[in-house]
Design an enzyme around this catalytic site. Sequence first.
Site, PDB file in Angstrom:
ATOM      1  N   ARG A 104       0.910  -1.221   0.003  1.00 43.97           N
ATOM      2  CA  ARG A 104      -0.060  -0.119   0.121  1.00 43.97           C
ATOM      3  C   ARG A 104       0.944   1.340   0.101  1.00 43.97           C
ATOM      4  NH1 ARG A 104      -4.515   1.219   4.480  1.00 43.97           N
ATOM      5  NH2 ARG A 104      -2.759   1.811   5.939  1.00 43.97           N
ATOM      6  N   THR A 108      -0.768   7.924  -1.250  1.00 39.39           N
ATOM      7  CA  THR A 108      -2.089   7.596  -1.692  1.00 39.39           C
ATOM      8  C   THR A 108      -2.986   6.418  -0.966  1.00 39.39           C
ATOM      9  OG1 THR A 108      -1.243   5.892  -3.084  1.00 39.39           O
ATOM     10  CG2 THR A 108      -1.041   8.338  -4.115  1.00 39.39           C
ATOM     11  N   ASP A 200       0.829  -2.286  12.185  1.00 38.05           N
ATOM     12  CA  ASP A 200       1.340  -2.430  11.104  1.00 38.05           C
ATOM     13  C   ASP A 200       1.644  -4.224  11.042  1.00 38.05           C
ATOM     14  OD1 ASP A 200       3.061  -3.232   8.386  1.00 38.05           O
ATOM     15  OD2 ASP A 200       3.077  -1.204   7.959  1.00 38.05           O
ATOM     16  N   ASP A 203       4.919  -5.275   9.395  1.00 35.60           N
ATOM     17  CA  ASP A 203       6.364  -4.861  10.248  1.00 35.60           C
ATOM     18  C   ASP A 203       6.302  -5.670  11.530  1.00 35.60           C
ATOM     19  OD1 ASP A 203       7.235  -3.188   8.474  1.00 35.60           O
ATOM     20  OD2 ASP A 203       6.329  -1.361   9.224  1.00 35.60           O
TER      21      ASP A 203
HETATM   22  C1  PRP Z   1      -1.018  -4.296   4.857  1.00 36.73           C
HETATM   23  C2  PRP Z   1      -2.077  -5.477   5.001  1.00 36.73           C
HETATM   24  C3  PRP Z   1      -2.793  -5.459   3.767  1.00 36.73           C
HETATM   25  C4  PRP Z   1      -2.943  -3.846   3.595  1.00 36.73           C
HETATM   26  C5  PRP Z   1      -4.264  -3.506   4.022  1.00 36.73           C
HETATM   27  O1  PRP Z   1      -0.034  -4.697   3.940  1.00 36.73           O
HETATM   28  O2  PRP Z   1      -1.121  -6.655   5.041  1.00 36.73           O
HETATM   29  O3  PRP Z   1      -2.132  -6.064   2.693  1.00 36.73           O
HETATM   30  O4  PRP Z   1      -1.787  -3.261   4.279  1.00 36.73           O
HETATM   31  O5  PRP Z   1      -4.554  -2.034   3.646  1.00 36.73           O
HETATM   32  P1  PRP Z   1      -5.817  -1.935   2.738  1.00 36.73           P
HETATM   33  O6  PRP Z   1      -6.932  -2.666   2.870  1.00 36.73           O
HETATM   34  O7  PRP Z   1      -5.795  -0.385   2.971  1.00 36.73           O
HETATM   35  O8  PRP Z   1      -5.379  -1.914   1.410  1.00 36.73           O
HETATM   36  P2  PRP Z   1       1.167  -3.546   3.449  1.00 36.73           P
HETATM   37  O9  PRP Z   1       0.664  -2.645   2.207  1.00 36.73           O
HETATM   38  O10 PRP Z   1       1.719  -2.620   4.760  1.00 36.73           O
HETATM   39  O11 PRP Z   1       2.296  -4.255   2.932  1.00 36.73           O
HETATM   40  P3  PRP Z   1       3.004  -5.486   3.635  1.00 36.73           P
HETATM   41  O12 PRP Z   1       2.158  -6.693   4.025  1.00 36.73           O
HETATM   42  O13 PRP Z   1       4.123  -5.903   2.785  1.00 36.73           O
HETATM   43  O14 PRP Z   1       3.744  -4.597   4.963  1.00 36.73           O
HETATM   44  N1  URA Z   2      -2.386  -2.351   7.150  1.00 36.91           N
HETATM   45  C1  URA Z   2      -1.859  -2.623   8.534  1.00 36.91           C
HETATM   46  O1  URA Z   2      -0.893  -3.624   8.464  1.00 36.91           O
HETATM   47  N2  URA Z   2      -2.378  -2.222   9.261  1.00 36.91           N
HETATM   48  C2  URA Z   2      -3.497  -1.622   9.208  1.00 36.91           C
HETATM   49  O2  URA Z   2      -4.135  -1.211  10.288  1.00 36.91           O
HETATM   50  C3  URA Z   2      -4.009  -1.053   7.970  1.00 36.91           C
HETATM   51  C4  URA Z   2      -3.129  -1.636   6.961  1.00 36.91           C
END
Ligand code: PRP
Ligand code: URA
Length: 209
Positions: A104, A108, A200, A203
Amino acid sequence: MSKVTEINHPLILHKLAFIRNKETGSKDFRQLVSEVAMLMAYEVTRDLPTENVQIETPICTATCKMLAGKKLAVVPILRAGLGMVDGILNLIPAAKVGHVGLYRDEETLQPVEYFCKLPQDIAEREVIVVDPMLATGGSAADALTMLKNRGAKYLKLMCLIASPEGIKMVKEAHPDVDIFVAQIDEKLNEHGYIVPGLGDAGDRLFGTK
Ligand code: PRP
Ligand code: URA
């Protein structure tokens, strides 16, 4: 219209409380996410069809039930969805695993695609897409579109925590996809994080912040 199931089971809620706690470190976080995914898999697979089979027990012939119908695939949304795969495979060891890479954009909040590798017979499989967080819904909706564009037809979405906004977005974009969540939270904050949420997920799973 998609059916939304909030699983809300006492064991899952107990484990979610530890997962949400900011003092829980990566090792325990990983273990708990995997355990909750395994418990959720029990509910997500409740409607799988079965067929009668004749089994010789040490006593007599018994009519038993075994799984019938489509084979399964689990597709985690990278990265955080990876944390749910092993728990599901504990229950469904024969499932194949595909991967969809999305992150994400922090400004944006739009999903950015970077990877997709699926079992070659994905069109014939029942697919469980997994991601711990359904926040704005953009990543899950995009992942489901990527899968459909590659032929997948039988899709379910399984998340640990969802916002009402994320559920609405996925329901509208993919009315054919049933959604399973452990718990639905209150809202999103101004940064698109789920409140109260768990922070997150990627993370915390991988210790990257
Ligand atoms: C997080 C989570 C989802 C997304 C959710 O991933 O694991 O995939 O955010 O957010 P959304 O519903 O607003 O799209 P992230 O983009 O942080 O990537 P990562 O898993 O690589 O940390
Ligand atoms: N992605 C995450 O990992 N946590 C949130 O709360 C939203 C998006």
